[in-house]
Design a protein around this motif. Structure first.
Motif, PDB file in Angstrom:
ATOM      1  N   LYS A  86       0.829  -1.201   0.000  1.00 44.29           N
ATOM      2  CA  LYS A  86       0.000   0.000   0.000  1.00 44.29           C
ATOM      3  C   LYS A  86       0.864   1.252   0.000  1.00 44.29           C
ATOM      4  O   LYS A  86       0.530   2.252  -0.636  1.00 44.29           O
ATOM      5  CB  LYS A  86      -0.923   0.023   1.214  1.00 44.29           C
ATOM      6  N   LEU A  87       1.983   1.200   0.693  1.00 44.38           N
ATOM      7  CA  LEU A  87       2.884   2.344   0.755  1.00 44.38           C
ATOM      8  C   LEU A  87       3.501   2.633  -0.603  1.00 44.38           C
ATOM      9  O   LEU A  87       3.645   3.799  -0.999  1.00 44.38           O
ATOM     10  CB  LEU A  87       3.985   2.081   1.798  1.00 44.38           C
ATOM     11  N   VAL A  88       3.835   1.603  -1.353  1.00 42.62           N
ATOM     12  CA  VAL A  88       4.405   1.786  -2.695  1.00 42.62           C
ATOM     13  C   VAL A  88       3.374   2.418  -3.622  1.00 42.62           C
ATOM     14  O   VAL A  88       3.692   3.342  -4.374  1.00 42.62           O
ATOM     15  CB  VAL A  88       4.907   0.433  -3.249  1.00 42.62           C
ATOM     16  N   VAL A  89       2.140   1.963  -3.573  1.00 45.50           N
ATOM     17  CA  VAL A  89       1.087   2.516  -4.424  1.00 45.50           C
ATOM     18  C   VAL A  89       0.840   3.982  -4.050  1.00 45.50           C
ATOM     19  O   VAL A  89       0.707   4.852  -4.923  1.00 45.50           O
ATOM     20  CB  VAL A  89      -0.210   1.680  -4.298  1.00 45.50           C
ATOM     21  N   LEU A  90       0.796   4.256  -2.744  1.00 41.44           N
ATOM     22  CA  LEU A  90       0.602   5.630  -2.298  1.00 41.44           C
ATOM     23  C   LEU A  90       1.753   6.521  -2.756  1.00 41.44           C
ATOM     24  O   LEU A  90       1.536   7.643  -3.218  1.00 41.44           O
ATOM     25  CB  LEU A  90       0.470   5.675  -0.772  1.00 41.44           C
ATOM     26  N   LEU A  91       2.960   6.042  -2.674  1.00 35.66           N
ATOM     27  CA  LEU A  91       4.129   6.802  -3.117  1.00 35.66           C
ATOM     28  C   LEU A  91       4.066   7.076  -4.616  1.00 35.66           C
ATOM     29  O   LEU A  91       4.351   8.191  -5.064  1.00 35.66           O
ATOM     30  CB  LEU A  91       5.412   6.042  -2.762  1.00 35.66           C
ATOM     31  N   ILE A  92       3.652   6.091  -5.401  1.00 34.43           N
ATOM     32  CA  ILE A  92       3.538   6.275  -6.855  1.00 34.43           C
ATOM     33  C   ILE A  92       2.468   7.323  -7.178  1.00 34.43           C
ATOM     34  O   ILE A  92       2.664   8.189  -8.045  1.00 34.43           O
ATOM     35  CB  ILE A  92       3.242   4.933  -7.551  1.00 34.43           C
ATOM     36  N   VAL A  93       1.347   7.283  -6.472  1.00 32.77           N
ATOM     37  CA  VAL A  93       0.277   8.246  -6.713  1.00 32.77           C
ATOM     38  C   VAL A  93       0.728   9.652  -6.360  1.00 32.77           C
ATOM     39  O   VAL A  93       0.494  10.614  -7.100  1.00 32.77           O
ATOM     40  CB  VAL A  93      -0.996   7.848  -5.924  1.00 32.77           C
ATOM     41  N   VAL A  94       1.419   9.810  -5.230  1.00 29.86           N
ATOM     42  CA  VAL A  94       1.880  11.135  -4.811  1.00 29.86           C
ATOM     43  C   VAL A  94       2.913  11.675  -5.791  1.00 29.86           C
ATOM     44  O   VAL A  94       2.838  12.836  -6.222  1.00 29.86           O
ATOM     45  CB  VAL A  94       2.449  11.080  -3.374  1.00 29.86           C
ATOM     46  N   VAL A  95       3.871  10.863  -6.192  1.00 33.44           N
ATOM     47  CA  VAL A  95       4.901  11.309  -7.143  1.00 33.44           C
ATOM     48  C   VAL A  95       4.260  11.639  -8.494  1.00 33.44           C
ATOM     49  O   VAL A  95       4.597  12.645  -9.128  1.00 33.44           O
ATOM     50  CB  VAL A  95       6.007  10.240  -7.293  1.00 33.44           C
ATOM     51  N   GLY A  96       3.319  10.821  -8.923  1.00 35.59           N
ATOM     52  CA  GLY A  96       2.632  11.093 -10.185  1.00 35.59           C
ATOM     53  C   GLY A  96       1.849  12.403 -10.126  1.00 35.59           C
ATOM     54  O   GLY A  96       1.856  13.184 -11.077  1.00 35.59           O
ATOM     55  N   LEU A 121       4.323  15.325 -10.325  1.00 37.60           N
ATOM     56  CA  LEU A 121       4.817  15.486 -11.700  1.00 37.60           C
ATOM     57  C   LEU A 121       3.749  16.120 -12.590  1.00 37.60           C
ATOM     58  O   LEU A 121       4.053  16.981 -13.424  1.00 37.60           O
ATOM     59  CB  LEU A 121       5.249  14.134 -12.276  1.00 37.60           C
ATOM     60  N   TRP A 122       2.514  15.697 -12.414  1.00 39.62           N
ATOM     61  CA  TRP A 122       1.413  16.249 -13.208  1.00 39.62           C
ATOM     62  C   TRP A 122       1.260  17.742 -12.939  1.00 39.62           C
ATOM     63  O   TRP A 122       1.084  18.539 -13.856  1.00 39.62           O
ATOM     64  CB  TRP A 122       0.137  15.489 -12.874  1.00 39.62           C
ATOM     65  N   LEU A 123       1.351  18.149 -11.664  1.00 39.24           N
ATOM     66  CA  LEU A 123       1.266  19.569 -11.331  1.00 39.24           C
ATOM     67  C   LEU A 123       2.450  20.347 -11.902  1.00 39.24           C
ATOM     68  O   LEU A 123       2.290  21.455 -12.409  1.00 39.24           O
ATOM     69  CB  LEU A 123       1.209  19.752  -9.814  1.00 39.24           C
ATOM     70  N   MET A 149       4.257  19.640 -14.549  1.00 37.11           N
ATOM     71  CA  MET A 149       4.143  19.757 -16.006  1.00 37.11           C
ATOM     72  C   MET A 149       3.081  20.777 -16.375  1.00 37.11           C
ATOM     73  O   MET A 149       3.232  21.506 -17.348  1.00 37.11           O
ATOM     74  CB  MET A 149       3.814  18.396 -16.618  1.00 37.11           C
ATOM     75  N   GLY A 150       2.011  20.847 -15.611  1.00 36.23           N
ATOM     76  CA  GLY A 150       0.955  21.811 -15.886  1.00 36.23           C
ATOM     77  C   GLY A 150       1.436  23.237 -15.721  1.00 36.23           C
ATOM     78  O   GLY A 150       1.062  24.133 -16.460  1.00 36.23           O
ATOM     79  N   ARG A 151       2.281  23.484 -14.764  1.00 35.80           N
ATOM     80  CA  ARG A 151       2.814  24.833 -14.542  1.00 35.80           C
ATOM     81  C   ARG A 151       3.808  25.225 -15.630  1.00 35.80           C
ATOM     82  O   ARG A 151       3.916  26.380 -15.982  1.00 35.80           O
ATOM     83  CB  ARG A 151       3.476  24.929 -13.181  1.00 35.80           C
ATOM     84  N   ARG A 152       4.531  24.270 -16.154  1.00 32.88           N
ATOM     85  CA  ARG A 152       5.496  24.587 -17.214  1.00 32.88           C
ATOM     86  C   ARG A 152       4.800  24.951 -18.517  1.00 32.88           C
ATOM     87  O   ARG A 152       5.324  25.725 -19.293  1.00 32.88           O
ATOM     88  CB  ARG A 152       6.406  23.385 -17.469  1.00 32.88           C
ATOM     89  N   LYS A 153       3.637  24.396 -18.761  1.00 29.56           N
ATOM     90  CA  LYS A 153       2.930  24.654 -20.011  1.00 29.56           C
ATOM     91  C   LYS A 153       2.335  26.056 -20.036  1.00 29.56           C
ATOM     92  O   LYS A 153       2.041  26.581 -21.089  1.00 29.56           O
ATOM     93  CB  LYS A 153       1.814  23.628 -20.214  1.00 29.56           C
TER      94      LYS A 153
END
Length: 84
Positions: free
Chosen positions: A2-12, A15-17, A19-23
């Motif tokens: 569960k910790l790995v999935v949570l970490l992947i979601v937070v990092v994703g 990254l999404w935020l 990339m949105g600011r760079r555009k």
């Protein structure tokens, strides 16, 4: 696990935020001159239509030969309403 999935979601999400600011182009912020142009000017004088008494800005009013203000061409042609 569960910790790995949570970490992947937070990092994703981060990254999404990022990339949105760079555009967003840096020129998208309103310029000071544009903000001044969009600011409302001095209040306009309001006039009542001589036919229906609806108030409208003097710049939008239509006038007849006698100087009466009207809200539309149809009311100008109908003339001022008498009585009340």
């Amino acid at each position: 696990m569960k910790l790995v999935v949570l970490l992947i979601v937070v990092v994703g999400g981060l990254l999404w935020l990022a990339m949105g600011r760079r555009k967003t182009p840096p020129d998208s912020a309103p310029k000071p001159d544009a903000a001044k142009a969009a600011a409302p000017g001095a209040p306009q004088t309001m006039l009542a239509c001589a036919h229906c008494s609806v108030h409208l800005p003097s710049a939008d009013a239509l006038r007849d030969a006698a100087g009466h203000a009207y809200c539309s061409d149809a009311h100008r042609l109908a003339g001022p309403r008498s009585g009340g």
